[in-house]
Design a protein around this motif. Structure first.
Motif, mmCIF file in Angstrom:
data_model
loop_
_atom_site.group_PDB
_atom_site.id
_atom_site.type_symbol
_atom_site.label_atom_id
_atom_site.label_comp_id
_atom_site.label_asym_id
_atom_site.label_seq_id
_atom_site.Cartn_x
_atom_site.Cartn_y
_atom_site.Cartn_z
ATOM 1 N N GLY A 25 0.813 -1.211 0.000
ATOM 2 C CA GLY A 25 0.000 0.000 0.000
ATOM 3 C C GLY A 25 0.845 1.260 0.000
ATOM 4 O O GLY A 25 0.541 2.216 -0.705
ATOM 5 N N ASN A 26 1.898 1.260 0.798
ATOM 6 C CA ASN A 26 2.787 2.423 0.829
ATOM 7 C C ASN A 26 3.462 2.632 -0.523
ATOM 8 O O ASN A 26 3.604 3.762 -0.996
ATOM 9 C CB ASN A 26 3.836 2.273 1.930
ATOM 10 C CG ASN A 26 3.246 2.433 3.311
ATOM 11 O OD1 ASN A 26 2.180 3.007 3.485
ATOM 12 N ND2 ASN A 26 3.932 1.900 4.301
ATOM 13 N N GLN A 28 2.274 1.694 -3.424
ATOM 14 C CA GLN A 28 1.251 2.144 -4.365
ATOM 15 C C GLN A 28 0.919 3.618 -4.154
ATOM 16 O O GLN A 28 0.806 4.390 -5.106
ATOM 17 C CB GLN A 28 -0.007 1.292 -4.198
ATOM 18 C CG GLN A 28 -1.072 1.558 -5.225
ATOM 19 C CD GLN A 28 -2.269 0.661 -5.032
ATOM 20 O OE1 GLN A 28 -2.574 0.256 -3.915
ATOM 21 N NE2 GLN A 28 -2.950 0.353 -6.111
ATOM 22 N N ARG A 29 0.765 4.044 -2.910
ATOM 23 C CA ARG A 29 0.459 5.450 -2.623
ATOM 24 C C ARG A 29 1.621 6.364 -2.983
ATOM 25 O O ARG A 29 1.429 7.552 -3.218
ATOM 26 C CB ARG A 29 0.074 5.619 -1.157
ATOM 27 C CG ARG A 29 -1.352 5.195 -0.875
ATOM 28 C CD ARG A 29 -1.759 5.513 0.532
ATOM 29 N NE ARG A 29 -1.015 4.743 1.523
ATOM 30 C CZ ARG A 29 -1.264 3.487 1.866
ATOM 31 N NH1 ARG A 29 -2.245 2.839 1.268
ATOM 32 N NH2 ARG A 29 -0.551 2.877 2.776
ATOM 33 N N GLY A 30 2.828 5.796 -3.037
ATOM 34 C CA GLY A 30 3.994 6.570 -3.451
ATOM 35 C C GLY A 30 4.116 6.684 -4.954
ATOM 36 O O GLY A 30 5.127 7.144 -5.467
#
Length: 58
Positions: A25-26, A28-30
């Motif tokens: 998730g981190n 992807q959000r980056g």
């Protein structure tokens, strides 16, 4: 379960899954920059001789 997999509690399996999801998730959000995160190592589970996943009848 036998071997190394028997040393892992159900909670440890869940925590490892959670760590993988947080890392993904981190990433992807980056914006997906850099290498995709690798999953944490898990113990191998030896397949029993009577497991027939490729059996079309079963």
């Amino acid at each position: 379960m036998n071997g190394e997999a028997s040393l892992w509690s159900p909670e440890m399996w869940r925590l490892t899954d959670l760590a993988d999801l947080i890392k993904a998730g981190n990433w992807q959000r980056g914006g997906g920059r850099g290498q995709r995160p690798r999953p944490e190592r898990r113990p191998s589970i030896p397949q029993r001789a009577d497991d027939h996943d490729d059996d079309p009848d079963g």
